[in-house]
Enzyme design. Structure first.
Site, PDB file in Angstrom:
ATOM      1  N   ARG A  66      95.293 -26.973  21.808  1.00  0.00           N
ATOM      2  CA  ARG A  66      96.529 -27.522  21.242  1.00  0.00           C
ATOM      3  C   ARG A  66      96.686 -27.269  19.751  1.00  0.00           C
ATOM      4  O   ARG A  66      97.800 -27.348  19.235  1.00  0.00           O
ATOM      5  CB  ARG A  66      96.656 -28.997  21.604  1.00  0.00           C
ATOM      6  CG  ARG A  66      96.882 -29.173  23.112  1.00  0.00           C
ATOM      7  CD  ARG A  66      97.196 -30.588  23.489  1.00  0.00           C
ATOM      8  NE  ARG A  66      96.195 -31.521  23.054  1.00  0.00           N
ATOM      9  CZ  ARG A  66      95.258 -32.065  23.820  1.00  0.00           C
ATOM     10  NH1 ARG A  66      95.189 -31.760  25.084  1.00  0.00           N
ATOM     11  NH2 ARG A  66      94.402 -32.920  23.322  1.00  0.00           N
ATOM     12  N   GLU A 103      85.399 -38.114  21.942  1.00  0.00           N
ATOM     13  CA  GLU A 103      85.487 -39.462  22.497  1.00  0.00           C
ATOM     14  C   GLU A 103      84.833 -39.548  23.873  1.00  0.00           C
ATOM     15  O   GLU A 103      84.335 -40.588  24.265  1.00  0.00           O
ATOM     16  CB  GLU A 103      86.960 -39.902  22.644  1.00  0.00           C
ATOM     17  CG  GLU A 103      87.743 -39.944  21.377  1.00  0.00           C
ATOM     18  CD  GLU A 103      88.405 -38.616  21.003  1.00  0.00           C
ATOM     19  OE1 GLU A 103      89.551 -38.633  20.574  1.00  0.00           O
ATOM     20  OE2 GLU A 103      87.763 -37.548  21.143  1.00  0.00           O
TER      21      GLU A 103
END
Length: 180
Positions: A66, A103
């Protein structure tokens, strides 16, 4: 129809929240509607470019995948090139790499070892700042090549996860902030 002025476009209104993705209890911020809407896309590129203008950027570096969406457009507007940071096995020439925490686990990024000259002033770009793991990895790659990270830019930021602090003392800017 006259296009809206870039500062009149509410980018956050174009982001769609997807609950429980990629894991239960997580809200995924889907930026694809920003990219699909011509005025929102133009506003995002214009605002990211304007925020970076005073940094004397000589290259923009973005992470797969992205970071590739807006980074090249910002690089073009700044009159610089765009440097790819990719997953293992995706770049054809000799690379350096870094493994980093996310994460949800670990990941690895590679950059061509001849991607920039020492002293190159670099803007690190990605779509989203969460804990700062990916952006820190990009900064480490740039610095290992002798580049100077002059700023980190993001379309969106999950400010409650502390990624901005993890990138200190570098300049950090984002266009959209989520407090929770």
């Amino acid at each position: 129809m006259t296009p809206a002025a870039p500062d009149a476009v509410d980018l956050k209104a174009h982001v769609v929240d997807i609950e429980d993705h990629p894991a239960p209890g997580v809200t995924f911020r889907d930026i694809s509607p920003v990219l699909a809407h011509p005025e929102a896309l133009a506003a995002a590129v214009d605002r990211l470019t304007e925020a970076a203008r005073g940094l004397d950027v000589q290259a923009v570096v973005g992470a797969e995948a992205r970071g590739f969406l807006l980074g090249p457009a910002v690089a073009r507007e700044l009159g610089t090139g765009f440097v790819l940071a990719r997953k293992p096995g995706k770049l054809p020439r000799a690379t350096i790499s870094v493994t980093y925490e996310l994460e949800y686990g670990t990941d690895e990024l590679h950059i061509h070892e001849d991607a920039m000259a020492p002293g190159t002033r670099v803007l690190v770009h990605d779509d989203l700042l969460a804990t700062g793991g990916t952006a820190q990895a990009l900064c480490r790659l740039v610095e290992r090549l002798g580049g100077v990270v002059v700023g980190c830019s993001f379309l969106a930021e999950l400010s409650f996860l502390g990624g901005r602090a993890a990138l200190a003392p570098r300049a950090v800017f984002s266009l959209i902030s989520y407090e929770d």
